[in-house]
Scaffold this motif. Sequence first.
Motif, mmCIF file in Angstrom:
data_model
loop_
_atom_site.group_PDB
_atom_site.id
_atom_site.type_symbol
_atom_site.label_atom_id
_atom_site.label_comp_id
_atom_site.label_asym_id
_atom_site.label_seq_id
_atom_site.Cartn_x
_atom_site.Cartn_y
_atom_site.Cartn_z
ATOM 1 N N GLU A 283 5.341 8.174 7.706
ATOM 2 C CA GLU A 283 5.881 8.905 6.566
ATOM 3 C C GLU A 283 6.584 7.966 5.588
ATOM 4 N N ALA A 284 7.305 6.975 6.117
ATOM 5 C CA ALA A 284 7.982 6.009 5.247
ATOM 6 C C ALA A 284 6.962 5.169 4.483
ATOM 7 N N ARG A 285 5.856 4.806 5.157
ATOM 8 C CA ARG A 285 4.826 3.996 4.500
ATOM 9 C C ARG A 285 4.213 4.749 3.325
ATOM 10 N N ALA A 286 4.063 6.064 3.472
ATOM 11 C CA ALA A 286 3.527 6.865 2.369
ATOM 12 C C ALA A 286 4.434 6.770 1.141
ATOM 13 N N ALA A 287 5.758 6.733 1.372
ATOM 14 C CA ALA A 287 6.703 6.597 0.261
ATOM 15 C C ALA A 287 6.572 5.234 -0.406
ATOM 16 N N VAL A 288 6.354 4.191 0.394
ATOM 17 C CA VAL A 288 6.204 2.838 -0.148
ATOM 18 C C VAL A 288 4.931 2.747 -0.988
ATOM 19 N N VAL A 289 3.827 3.291 -0.457
ATOM 20 C CA VAL A 289 2.554 3.252 -1.194
ATOM 21 C C VAL A 289 2.674 3.989 -2.523
ATOM 22 N N ALA A 290 3.299 5.164 -2.500
ATOM 23 C CA ALA A 290 3.460 5.938 -3.733
ATOM 24 C C ALA A 290 4.308 5.176 -4.750
ATOM 25 N N ALA A 291 5.375 4.530 -4.276
ATOM 26 C CA ALA A 291 6.242 3.775 -5.181
ATOM 27 C C ALA A 291 5.522 2.552 -5.739
ATOM 28 N N ALA A 292 4.747 1.867 -4.892
ATOM 29 C CA ALA A 292 4.005 0.692 -5.350
ATOM 30 C C ALA A 292 2.980 1.079 -6.416
#
Length: 281
Positions: free
Chosen positions: A222-231
Amino acid sequence: MLLNDQLSAQVRERLEDALRARGRVNILIAGKTGVGKSTLINSVFGGDFAKTGHGRPITEGTREISKKGIPLRVIDTRGLEQADRGRVRKELQTEIKRRHQADGSNEAIHAAWLCLSEDSRRVEEAETELCEMLENLGVPTAVIITKSRQDAGFKKEVERLMPAARNVLRVRALDEVLDDGHELPAMGLTDLVELTMELVPEAQHQAFAAAQTVSRDLKRREARAAVVAAATAAAAAGATPIPFSDSAVLIPIQIGMLAKITASYGISLEEGVLMTLISSG
Protein backbone atom coordinates in the motif's frame (compact mmCIF):
# COMPACT_ATOMS: atom_id res chain seq x y z
CA MET A 1 7.79 32.66 9.33
CA LEU A 2 4.94 33.03 6.86
CA LEU A 3 6.37 30.27 4.66
CA ASN A 4 6.72 27.99 7.68
CA ASP A 5 3.11 28.70 8.66
CA GLN A 6 1.96 27.90 5.12
CA LEU A 7 3.98 24.68 5.09
CA SER A 8 2.61 23.70 8.48
CA ALA A 9 -0.93 24.26 7.25
CA GLN A 10 -0.23 22.12 4.17
CA VAL A 11 1.21 19.34 6.31
CA ARG A 12 -1.81 19.38 8.60
CA GLU A 13 -4.22 19.37 5.67
CA ARG A 14 -2.48 16.51 3.86
CA LEU A 15 -2.27 14.39 7.01
CA GLU A 16 -5.98 14.89 7.60
CA ASP A 17 -6.71 14.10 3.94
CA ALA A 18 -4.64 10.89 4.11
CA LEU A 19 -6.39 9.64 7.24
CA ARG A 20 -9.80 10.55 5.82
CA ALA A 21 -9.01 8.74 2.55
CA ARG A 22 -7.77 5.70 4.47
CA GLY A 23 -11.16 5.40 6.11
CA ARG A 24 -11.98 2.41 8.27
CA VAL A 25 -12.56 -1.31 7.75
CA ASN A 26 -15.28 -3.24 9.58
CA ILE A 27 -14.79 -6.97 10.11
CA LEU A 28 -17.55 -9.15 11.55
CA ILE A 29 -16.34 -12.15 13.55
CA ALA A 30 -18.77 -14.88 14.56
CA GLY A 31 -18.55 -18.21 16.33
CA LYS A 32 -19.56 -20.05 19.45
CA THR A 33 -18.06 -19.30 22.83
CA GLY A 34 -14.65 -20.91 23.22
CA VAL A 35 -13.63 -21.09 19.55
CA GLY A 36 -10.84 -18.55 20.13
CA LYS A 37 -12.26 -15.38 18.53
CA SER A 38 -10.50 -13.00 20.93
CA THR A 39 -7.19 -14.81 20.50
CA LEU A 40 -7.55 -14.58 16.72
CA ILE A 41 -8.42 -10.88 16.85
CA ASN A 42 -5.42 -10.14 19.05
CA SER A 43 -3.06 -12.17 16.84
CA VAL A 44 -4.13 -10.35 13.67
CA PHE A 45 -4.69 -6.81 14.94
CA GLY A 46 -2.35 -6.47 17.90
CA GLY A 47 -1.69 -8.28 21.14
CA ASP A 48 -4.45 -6.72 23.25
CA PHE A 49 -6.99 -5.35 20.78
CA ALA A 50 -9.89 -7.50 22.00
CA LYS A 51 -8.98 -6.98 25.65
CA THR A 52 -8.27 -3.25 25.79
CA GLY A 53 -10.34 -2.02 22.84
CA HIS A 54 -13.50 -0.08 23.56
CA GLY A 55 -16.50 -2.38 23.28
CA ARG A 56 -20.06 -1.16 22.97
CA PRO A 57 -23.17 -3.33 22.68
CA ILE A 58 -25.06 -3.12 19.38
CA THR A 59 -27.67 -5.80 20.00
CA GLU A 60 -28.10 -8.33 22.78
CA GLY A 61 -25.80 -10.76 20.99
CA THR A 62 -23.40 -8.37 19.25
CA ARG A 63 -20.83 -5.81 20.33
CA GLU A 64 -18.54 -3.48 18.42
CA ILE A 65 -14.85 -3.24 19.40
CA SER A 66 -12.64 -0.34 18.36
CA LYS A 67 -9.39 1.18 19.54
CA LYS A 68 -8.14 4.74 19.16
CA GLY A 69 -5.65 5.15 16.35
CA ILE A 70 -6.52 1.86 14.62
CA PRO A 71 -8.74 2.17 11.51
CA LEU A 72 -10.77 -0.91 12.39
CA ARG A 73 -14.03 -1.94 13.98
CA VAL A 74 -14.56 -5.57 14.92
CA ILE A 75 -18.21 -6.60 15.11
CA ASP A 76 -18.17 -9.52 17.57
CA THR A 77 -21.27 -11.69 17.20
CA ARG A 78 -22.28 -14.04 19.98
CA GLY A 79 -25.26 -16.22 20.68
CA LEU A 80 -24.90 -19.02 18.12
CA GLU A 81 -25.30 -21.52 20.93
CA GLN A 82 -28.36 -19.82 22.42
CA ALA A 83 -31.72 -21.53 22.23
CA ASP A 84 -33.17 -18.34 20.74
CA ARG A 85 -30.46 -18.04 18.08
CA GLY A 86 -33.09 -17.22 15.44
CA ARG A 87 -33.80 -13.91 17.17
CA VAL A 88 -30.06 -13.22 17.49
CA ARG A 89 -29.61 -13.86 13.77
CA LYS A 90 -32.56 -11.62 12.88
CA GLU A 91 -31.14 -8.78 14.98
CA LEU A 92 -27.81 -9.18 13.21
CA GLN A 93 -29.52 -9.18 9.82
CA THR A 94 -31.27 -5.91 10.67
CA GLU A 95 -27.99 -4.34 11.84
CA ILE A 96 -26.12 -5.35 8.68
CA LYS A 97 -28.87 -3.94 6.44
CA ARG A 98 -28.89 -0.69 8.43
CA ARG A 99 -25.12 -0.31 8.04
CA HIS A 100 -25.18 -1.04 4.32
CA GLN A 101 -27.88 1.58 3.81
CA ALA A 102 -26.02 4.23 5.81
CA ASP A 103 -24.24 7.06 4.04
CA GLY A 104 -20.55 6.40 3.36
CA SER A 105 -18.61 3.14 3.07
CA ASN A 106 -17.16 3.34 6.59
CA GLU A 107 -20.31 1.92 8.21
CA ALA A 108 -20.86 -1.22 6.10
CA ILE A 109 -19.63 -4.66 7.15
CA HIS A 110 -16.80 -5.29 4.69
CA ALA A 111 -16.00 -8.95 5.41
CA ALA A 112 -16.85 -11.68 7.92
CA TRP A 113 -14.87 -14.40 9.67
CA LEU A 114 -17.02 -17.32 10.80
CA CYS A 115 -14.96 -19.33 13.29
CA LEU A 116 -15.25 -23.08 13.94
CA SER A 117 -13.01 -24.98 16.32
CA GLU A 118 -11.18 -27.95 14.87
CA ASP A 119 -11.50 -29.61 18.27
CA SER A 120 -15.27 -29.87 17.84
CA ARG A 121 -15.20 -31.66 14.46
CA ARG A 122 -18.75 -30.40 13.94
CA VAL A 123 -20.57 -27.96 11.71
CA GLU A 124 -23.91 -27.03 13.21
CA GLU A 125 -27.02 -25.83 11.41
CA ALA A 126 -26.77 -22.40 13.04
CA GLU A 127 -23.32 -21.89 11.55
CA THR A 128 -24.38 -22.96 8.07
CA GLU A 129 -27.43 -20.70 8.22
CA LEU A 130 -25.33 -17.74 9.36
CA CYS A 131 -22.82 -18.23 6.53
CA GLU A 132 -25.62 -18.29 3.95
CA MET A 133 -27.29 -15.26 5.50
CA LEU A 134 -24.10 -13.19 5.44
CA GLU A 135 -23.39 -14.00 1.82
CA ASN A 136 -27.00 -13.25 0.86
CA LEU A 137 -26.62 -9.85 2.53
CA GLY A 138 -23.52 -9.11 0.48
CA VAL A 139 -20.95 -9.74 3.24
CA PRO A 140 -18.10 -11.87 1.83
CA THR A 141 -17.47 -14.60 4.39
CA ALA A 142 -14.44 -16.74 5.15
CA VAL A 143 -14.78 -19.77 7.43
CA ILE A 144 -11.86 -19.98 9.82
CA ILE A 145 -11.06 -23.35 11.43
CA THR A 146 -9.37 -22.31 14.68
CA LYS A 147 -7.09 -24.27 17.02
CA SER A 148 -5.92 -26.33 14.05
CA ARG A 149 -3.72 -29.26 15.01
CA GLN A 150 -4.84 -32.24 12.94
CA ASP A 151 -7.11 -31.86 9.93
CA ALA A 152 -8.13 -35.50 9.34
CA GLY A 153 -10.48 -34.39 6.55
CA PHE A 154 -12.38 -31.79 8.59
CA LYS A 155 -11.59 -28.91 6.21
CA LYS A 156 -13.05 -30.79 3.23
CA GLU A 157 -16.15 -31.57 5.28
CA VAL A 158 -16.55 -27.88 6.16
CA GLU A 159 -16.20 -26.94 2.49
CA ARG A 160 -18.89 -29.47 1.59
CA LEU A 161 -21.31 -28.30 4.26
CA MET A 162 -20.70 -24.56 3.81
CA PRO A 163 -20.51 -23.97 0.04
CA ALA A 164 -21.56 -20.33 0.46
CA ALA A 165 -18.21 -19.47 2.10
CA ARG A 166 -15.64 -17.70 -0.08
CA ASN A 167 -12.89 -19.85 1.39
CA VAL A 168 -12.10 -22.14 4.31
CA LEU A 169 -8.79 -21.66 6.15
CA ARG A 170 -7.12 -23.60 8.91
CA VAL A 171 -5.51 -21.27 11.46
CA ARG A 172 -3.57 -21.63 14.67
CA ALA A 173 -3.40 -18.17 16.22
CA LEU A 174 -0.65 -18.88 18.76
CA ASP A 175 2.40 -21.08 19.12
CA GLU A 176 1.58 -24.18 21.15
CA VAL A 177 3.56 -26.79 23.07
CA LEU A 178 1.86 -30.17 23.42
CA ASP A 179 2.09 -32.38 26.50
CA ASP A 180 4.81 -34.48 24.85
CA GLY A 181 6.90 -31.36 24.29
CA HIS A 182 6.16 -31.17 20.56
CA GLU A 183 6.01 -27.55 19.37
CA LEU A 184 3.34 -26.30 16.99
CA PRO A 185 4.07 -22.83 15.57
CA ALA A 186 1.28 -20.42 14.72
CA MET A 187 -0.02 -20.99 11.20
CA GLY A 188 -2.40 -19.56 8.62
CA LEU A 189 -2.40 -15.93 9.81
CA THR A 190 -0.66 -14.56 6.72
CA ASP A 191 -3.07 -16.49 4.49
CA LEU A 192 -5.96 -15.05 6.50
CA VAL A 193 -4.89 -11.42 6.08
CA GLU A 194 -4.18 -11.93 2.37
CA LEU A 195 -7.60 -13.49 1.88
CA THR A 196 -9.32 -10.73 3.84
CA MET A 197 -7.51 -8.14 1.73
CA GLU A 198 -9.13 -9.77 -1.31
CA LEU A 199 -12.57 -9.80 0.32
CA VAL A 200 -12.78 -6.19 1.52
CA PRO A 201 -13.53 -3.43 -1.02
CA GLU A 202 -10.57 -1.66 -2.58
CA ALA A 203 -11.53 1.52 -0.73
CA GLN A 204 -10.78 -0.32 2.54
CA HIS A 205 -7.44 -1.85 1.50
CA GLN A 206 -5.33 0.85 3.09
CA ALA A 207 -7.29 0.73 6.35
CA PHE A 208 -7.01 -3.06 6.60
CA ALA A 209 -3.30 -3.01 5.74
CA ALA A 210 -2.73 -0.45 8.48
CA ALA A 211 -4.84 -2.27 11.09
CA GLN A 212 -3.38 -5.76 10.71
CA THR A 213 -0.03 -6.56 12.35
CA VAL A 214 0.75 -9.89 10.66
CA SER A 215 2.08 -8.93 7.23
CA ARG A 216 4.52 -6.07 6.73
CA ASP A 217 4.40 -6.89 3.03
CA LEU A 218 0.76 -5.88 2.94
CA LYS A 219 1.63 -2.50 4.45
CA ARG A 220 4.58 -2.16 2.08
CA ARG A 221 2.42 -2.75 -1.00
CA GLU A 222 0.00 0.00 0.00
CA ALA A 223 2.87 2.39 0.78
CA ARG A 224 4.51 1.59 -2.57
CA ALA A 225 1.30 2.57 -4.36
CA ALA A 226 1.56 6.00 -2.70
CA VAL A 227 5.18 6.36 -3.83
CA VAL A 228 4.35 5.40 -7.43
CA ALA A 229 1.45 7.86 -7.54
CA ALA A 230 3.63 10.65 -6.15
CA ALA A 231 6.47 9.89 -8.56
CA THR A 232 4.05 10.01 -11.49
CA ALA A 233 2.61 13.32 -10.31
CA ALA A 234 6.10 14.79 -9.75
CA ALA A 235 7.25 13.70 -13.22
CA ALA A 236 4.22 15.33 -14.78
CA ALA A 237 4.86 18.53 -12.83
CA GLY A 238 8.52 18.56 -13.85
CA ALA A 239 7.62 18.21 -17.53
CA THR A 240 5.29 21.20 -17.41
CA PRO A 241 6.89 24.66 -17.75
CA ILE A 242 5.85 26.80 -14.81
CA PRO A 243 6.75 30.45 -14.10
CA PHE A 244 7.67 29.83 -10.43
CA SER A 245 9.74 27.52 -8.28
CA ASP A 246 9.22 23.75 -8.70
CA SER A 247 9.00 23.49 -4.92
CA ALA A 248 5.59 25.14 -4.94
CA VAL A 249 4.29 22.11 -6.85
CA LEU A 250 6.56 19.36 -5.60
CA ILE A 251 6.30 20.01 -1.86
CA PRO A 252 2.53 19.30 -1.70
CA ILE A 253 3.15 16.08 -3.66
CA GLN A 254 5.91 15.12 -1.23
CA ILE A 255 3.75 15.91 1.78
CA GLY A 256 0.88 13.87 0.41
CA MET A 257 3.15 10.90 -0.32
CA LEU A 258 4.62 10.84 3.19
CA ALA A 259 1.21 11.25 4.76
CA LYS A 260 -0.19 8.30 2.75
CA ILE A 261 2.81 6.13 3.66
CA THR A 262 2.30 6.75 7.37
CA ALA A 263 -1.42 6.07 6.99
CA SER A 264 -0.66 2.76 5.23
CA TYR A 265 1.64 1.63 8.02
CA GLY A 266 -0.78 2.71 10.72
CA ILE A 267 1.83 4.83 12.48
CA SER A 268 1.47 8.27 13.93
CA LEU A 269 3.84 10.83 12.40
CA GLU A 270 3.82 14.17 14.15
CA GLU A 271 3.44 17.30 12.07
CA GLY A 272 6.82 18.63 13.19
CA VAL A 273 8.62 15.44 12.16
CA LEU A 274 7.00 15.48 8.75
CA MET A 275 8.02 19.12 8.25
CA THR A 276 11.61 18.23 9.16
CA LEU A 277 11.65 15.40 6.63
CA ILE A 278 10.35 17.70 3.91
CA SER A 279 12.73 20.56 4.63
CA SER A 280 15.74 18.22 4.80
CA GLY A 281 14.81 16.70 1.41
